[in-house]
Design a protein around this motif. Sequence first.
Motif, PDB file in Angstrom:
ATOM      1  N   GLU A  27       0.467  -1.405  -0.045  1.00 31.68           N
ATOM      2  CA  GLU A  27       0.306  -0.476   0.371  1.00 31.68           C
ATOM      3  C   GLU A  27       0.560   1.212  -0.254  1.00 31.68           C
ATOM      4  O   GLU A  27       0.939   2.657  -0.439  1.00 31.68           O
ATOM      5  CB  GLU A  27      -1.114  -0.071   0.853  1.00 31.68           C
ATOM      6  N   ARG A  28       2.231   0.740   0.494  1.00 32.56           N
ATOM      7  CA  ARG A  28       2.788   1.766   0.863  1.00 32.56           C
ATOM      8  C   ARG A  28       3.517   2.730  -0.534  1.00 32.56           C
ATOM      9  O   ARG A  28       3.771   3.828  -1.234  1.00 32.56           O
ATOM     10  CB  ARG A  28       4.005   2.572   1.865  1.00 32.56           C
ATOM     11  N   ARG A  29       3.798   1.380  -1.419  1.00 30.11           N
ATOM     12  CA  ARG A  29       4.620   1.198  -2.273  1.00 30.11           C
ATOM     13  C   ARG A  29       3.860   1.831  -3.579  1.00 30.11           C
ATOM     14  O   ARG A  29       3.987   3.417  -3.957  1.00 30.11           O
ATOM     15  CB  ARG A  29       4.936   0.330  -2.822  1.00 30.11           C
ATOM     16  N   LEU A  30       2.246   1.732  -3.911  1.00 28.59           N
ATOM     17  CA  LEU A  30       0.834   1.887  -4.262  1.00 28.59           C
ATOM     18  C   LEU A  30       1.532   4.242  -4.020  1.00 28.59           C
ATOM     19  O   LEU A  30       0.775   4.259  -5.039  1.00 28.59           O
ATOM     20  CB  LEU A  30       0.420   1.899  -4.240  1.00 28.59           C
ATOM     21  N   GLU A  31       0.882   4.425  -2.880  1.00 28.50           N
ATOM     22  CA  GLU A  31       1.158   5.426  -2.703  1.00 28.50           C
ATOM     23  C   GLU A  31       2.479   6.236  -3.495  1.00 28.50           C
ATOM     24  O   GLU A  31       1.606   7.020  -4.218  1.00 28.50           O
ATOM     25  CB  GLU A  31       1.269   5.412  -1.404  1.00 28.50           C
ATOM     26  N   GLU A  46       4.479  -2.380 -13.144  1.00 27.91           N
ATOM     27  CA  GLU A  46       4.816  -2.861 -10.786  1.00 27.91           C
ATOM     28  C   GLU A  46       3.606  -2.795 -10.024  1.00 27.91           C
ATOM     29  O   GLU A  46       3.224  -2.975  -8.918  1.00 27.91           O
ATOM     30  CB  GLU A  46       5.383  -1.586 -10.915  1.00 27.91           C
ATOM     31  N   VAL A  47       2.449  -1.169 -10.712  1.00 25.32           N
ATOM     32  CA  VAL A  47       1.668  -0.670 -10.294  1.00 25.32           C
ATOM     33  C   VAL A  47       0.039  -2.212 -10.018  1.00 25.32           C
ATOM     34  O   VAL A  47       0.103  -1.886  -9.147  1.00 25.32           O
ATOM     35  CB  VAL A  47       0.623   0.534  -9.856  1.00 25.32           C
ATOM     36  N   GLN A  48       0.206  -2.969 -11.786  1.00 22.95           N
ATOM     37  CA  GLN A  48      -0.575  -3.886 -11.749  1.00 22.95           C
ATOM     38  C   GLN A  48      -0.233  -4.699 -11.182  1.00 22.95           C
ATOM     39  O   GLN A  48      -0.514  -5.434 -10.233  1.00 22.95           O
ATOM     40  CB  GLN A  48      -1.144  -4.042 -13.822  1.00 22.95           C
ATOM     41  N   GLU A  49       1.054  -5.475 -11.471  1.00 23.21           N
ATOM     42  CA  GLU A  49       1.823  -6.348  -9.902  1.00 23.21           C
ATOM     43  C   GLU A  49       1.255  -5.954  -8.759  1.00 23.21           C
ATOM     44  O   GLU A  49       0.925  -6.932  -7.790  1.00 23.21           O
ATOM     45  CB  GLU A  49       3.061  -6.965 -10.131  1.00 23.21           C
TER      46      GLU A  49
END
Length: 67
Positions: A27-31, A46-49
Amino acid sequence: MSKLASRSQKDREYGLEQLHREHQSLERRLESLSRPPTLSAEEEAEVQEIKKRKLAIKDELMAFELI
């Protein structure tokens, strides 16, 4: 409670904790990826993965809760 039952409960709790940590990390990485105005093709992939993994983690967490 037997040692085996106690061990299984500890293993289960550890597994749940690990899944929660991984989910929070994703979740932090997506943010962080959502901050730039545009993403590169690699970042989009990366977002999709990450989203796929987060869904898989949710499924695993739900399975743990059913046990």
